[in-house]
Design an enzyme around this catalytic site. Structure first.
Site, PDB file in Angstrom:
ATOM      1  N   ASP A 185      -2.653 -36.897  28.430  1.00  0.00           N
ATOM      2  CA  ASP A 185      -3.386 -37.993  27.799  1.00  0.00           C
ATOM      3  C   ASP A 185      -2.671 -39.322  28.070  1.00  0.00           C
ATOM      4  O   ASP A 185      -1.439 -39.411  27.941  1.00  0.00           O
ATOM      5  CB  ASP A 185      -3.450 -37.730  26.284  1.00  0.00           C
ATOM      6  N   GLU A 194      -4.452 -38.349  33.001  1.00  0.00           N
ATOM      7  CA  GLU A 194      -5.604 -39.208  32.700  1.00  0.00           C
ATOM      8  C   GLU A 194      -5.178 -40.615  33.085  1.00  0.00           C
ATOM      9  O   GLU A 194      -4.270 -41.185  32.478  1.00  0.00           O
ATOM     10  CB  GLU A 194      -5.947 -39.171  31.207  1.00  0.00           C
TER      11      GLU A 194
HETATM   12  O1  ISL Z   1      -6.377 -47.372  28.678  1.00  0.00           O
HETATM   13  C1  ISL Z   1      -7.546 -47.431  28.539  1.00  0.00           C
HETATM   14  C2  ISL Z   1      -8.291 -48.432  29.287  1.00  0.00           C
HETATM   15  O2  ISL Z   1      -7.432 -49.069  30.135  1.00  0.00           O
HETATM   16  C3  ISL Z   1      -8.257 -46.527  27.629  1.00  0.00           C
HETATM   17  O3  ISL Z   1      -9.509 -46.305  28.100  1.00  0.00           O
HETATM   18  C4  ISL Z   1      -7.479 -45.251  27.368  1.00  0.00           C
HETATM   19  O4  ISL Z   1      -6.715 -44.874  28.429  1.00  0.00           O
HETATM   20  C5  ISL Z   1      -8.304 -44.093  26.996  1.00  0.00           C
HETATM   21  O5  ISL Z   1      -9.130 -44.437  25.927  1.00  0.00           O
HETATM   22  C6  ISL Z   1      -7.387 -42.962  26.595  1.00  0.00           C
HETATM   23  O6  ISL Z   1      -8.140 -41.885  26.128  1.00  0.00           O
HETATM   24  C7  ISL Z   1      -7.447 -40.769  25.660  1.00  0.00           C
HETATM   25  O7  ISL Z   1      -6.521 -41.081  24.649  1.00  0.00           O
HETATM   26  C8  ISL Z   1      -7.067 -41.604  23.452  1.00  0.00           C
HETATM   27  C9  ISL Z   1      -8.204 -40.758  22.916  1.00  0.00           C
HETATM   28  O8  ISL Z   1      -8.854 -41.448  21.889  1.00  0.00           O
HETATM   29  C10 ISL Z   1      -9.194 -40.409  24.010  1.00  0.00           C
HETATM   30  O9  ISL Z   1     -10.203 -39.578  23.519  1.00  0.00           O
HETATM   31  C11 ISL Z   1      -8.412 -39.768  25.114  1.00  0.00           C
HETATM   32  O10 ISL Z   1      -9.216 -39.287  26.150  1.00  0.00           O
HETATM   33  C12 ISL Z   1      -5.942 -41.660  22.461  1.00  0.00           C
HETATM   34  O11 ISL Z   1      -5.266 -40.453  22.426  1.00  0.00           O
END
Ligand code: ISL
Length: 539
Positions: free
Chosen positions: A219, A278
């Site tokens: 994540d 991610e």
């Molecule tokens: O960084 C971002 C944009 O530059 C965000 O979009 C971010 O990276 C993204 O939302 C991360 O998502 C993940 O971590 C979050 C969670 O709410 C999401 O569901 C998950 O996929 C926090 O843990």
């Protein structure tokens, strides 16, 4: 038939004498993301759980996917649907217990399906014992050093960073210090320069690896490292949709190389396991750097998901997504969506048009070399849902209801003619299933050769069995305006004229197809032509 058997057959079809194991399983795997609370509920509380999921494993084997990504099922107060973890080494009672997890892992492996799970190393829940200890301890204490506590200036926070969920990225505690949270205030960021943080993440990784998981989806893999001095961000970065056009010191910092190498070193003790980052990273050099040897195996990125339905822009996005990882020897990773973005059916225009385009894009995605991530429900052609007021609140939508991600997280409709369509034995599901999904259930689609589910199954099967999908390259063909065509073949075999040609038509009218036999098409041909909003595979 087990996956091992199939991959040996696959290798044999490619004509190689190499044993099937010579190519790591993940380089061209089809992953399927299971959003656990929305997959299948076994105990009637309206929330999907591990036992419900285990009971549906046969469906995933039927679909033909190679591997799974399970979103967080760890102990959590659920301020962010489980991405606020209070104990990363236990199962939240909402989802089951460790015994259920072990049973489902064993059974998935019996079905020949690999299992990867989420690792949330950027932050913990504010209910995690560490954070509670930090609150109770004094400024400057070792307890506070596991997180990012700073003094502000008067009533002002330490810098101007905003949370990705909206509002300041800092929350003040009773003694006047502030703590950093790139997400909700219930998700304090960990301090990755603190040795205990590393040790604890390693412990978590080994805890699950020792149980037999095949890897992790990391994540916010672009977010764990913070720059020295925590300089201000360009405020415009907060409004930028997706790509980081403006200086954004919250993400993509230098320290990540070391953190990724550390995660990799743990995985290297467990051969065959992987880390998929991610990565909301749109800088090509940086994205490539994350995938260098000794770092992350795969980079789940959003370039394809953020590209609209237009052949030229998609062509450019595909070229970039393909060549950037290949520069460092990593495979491309393709995703049209996940639980954080709109469903593709809705992005592409909703209704019949949205569904036609989503089906076409699936054929494009599954024709590409590299790893593919599917998100549960895509194979049923599900779109976003409407949420009644007060239902399915999302911390990201506190300031702006239009940013609610739960519209793309509805439960899976399994069977029957009325909600909750077999998702739960209870009366209510945590998010509503629309009445109109009666014709989108698994049951309604399974035996229908024209259904979206049947198209997915056929495409995944062909991807596994056709020799053209062995190589790592594609070759673009000339195509009419608003269309593209590429040949997927083993380009190392210079004289190989075989292969699968994938044609996409985003123009407003039907087009002629190149010569060849149609293996699959996302919509019926019209007088031998490919209609608009459609794709086809030819051999
Ligand atoms: O960084 C971002 C944009 O530059 C965000 O979009 C971010 O990276 C993204 O939302 C991360 O998502 C993940 O971590 C979050 C969670 O709410 C999401 O569901 C998950 O996929 C926090 O843990």
């Amino acid at each position: 038939m087990g996956r091992g058997v199939r991959s040996e057959a696959h290798a044999a079809e490619r004509g190689g004498d190499e044993p099937a194991s010579s190519e790591p399983w993940w380089r061209d795997a089809v992953f399927y993301q299971v959003y656990v609370q929305s997959f299948a509920d076994s105990d009637g509380d309206g929330v999907g759980d591990l036992e419900g999921f285990r009971s549906r494993l046969g469906y995933l084997e039927l679909l033909g996917v190679d591997a799974l990504w399970l979103t967080p099922f760890y102990r959590s107060p659920m301020a962010d649907n489980g991405y606020d973890v209070s104990d990363p080494r236990d199962v939240d009672p909402l989802f089951g217990d460790l015994g259920t997890f072990d049973a489902l892992l064993a059974e998935a492996h019996e079905h020949g399906i690999k299992v990867t799970i989420d690792l949330v190393p950027n932050h913990t829940s504010d209910q995690h014992p560490w954070f509670q200890a930090a609150l109770a301890a004094a400024p400057g204490s070792p307890e506070r050093d596991r997180y990012i506590f700073r003094d502000g200036t008067g009533a002002q926070p330490p810098n101007n960073w905003v949370s990705t969920f909206g509002g300041p990225a800092w929350t003040r505690v009773s003694d006047g210090q502030w703590y950093l949270h790139l997400f909700g205030s219930e998700q304090p960021d960990l301090n990755w320069t603190n040795a205990e943080v590393r040790e604890d993440v390693e412990r978590t990784m080994r805890f699950w690896l020792d149980r037999g998981v095949d890897g992790f989806r990391i994540d916010v893999a672009h977010g764990m490292a913070k720059p020295d001095g925590l300089p201000d961000m360009d405020p415009r970065a907060a409004q930028a949709a997706g790509p980081h056009e403006f200086a954004d010191p919250r993400f993509d910092n230098e320290g990540l190389a070391d953190i990724h190498a550390f995660l990799r070193s743990v995985l290297d003790d467990y051969p065959g396991t992987i880390a998929t980052g991610e990565l909301w990273t749109f800088d090509d050099d940086r994205l490539a750097s994350y995938l260098e040897p000794g770092r992350l195996h795969l980079g789940f990125n959003f370039r394809l998901a953020l590209t609209h339905f237009d052949a030229d822009t998609l062509h450019a996005a595909i070229d970039r997504s393909l060549t950037v990882p290949q520069r460092v020897g990593a495979p491309a990773t393709w995703a049209l969506g996940n639980h954080d973005v709109w469903r593709q059916v809705s992005r592409y225009g909703d209704g019949e048009t949205g569904l036609r385009r989503a089906r076409a894009m699936m054929l494009v995605e599954l024709a590409l070399p590299g790893a593919v991530y599917l998100y549960n429900g895509d194979e049923l052609g599900l779109g976003n849902i409407e949420l009644p007021p007060g239902v399915g609140d999302d911390p990201r939508a506190e300031d702006d209801p239009a940013r609610n991600r739960n519209i793309a997280r509805a439960p899976i409709p399994w069977e029957g003619t009325a909600p909750p369509f077999g998702f739960t034995t209870g009366q209510r599901s945590w998010l509503p299933l629309p009445e109109e999904w009666a014709d989108r259930t698994v049951e309604a689609q399974l035996e229908d050769p024209d259904s979206t589910l049947s198209l997915y199954r056929a495409a995944i099967e062909a991807r596994h069995s056709h020799q053209a999908f062995g190589g790592e390259g594609i070759e673009w063909y000339g195509a009419p305006a608003g269309c593209f065509a590429f040949r997927r073949a083993d380009l190392d075999q210079a004289d190989d004229e075989s292969g699968v040609v994938c044609v996409l038509n985003t123009s407003g009218s039907a087009v002629d197809l190149p010569p060849g036999e149609v293996l699959l098409s996302s919509a019926p041909l019209v007088d031998g032509q490919l209609p608009s909003d459609a794709a086809a595979w030819l051999v």
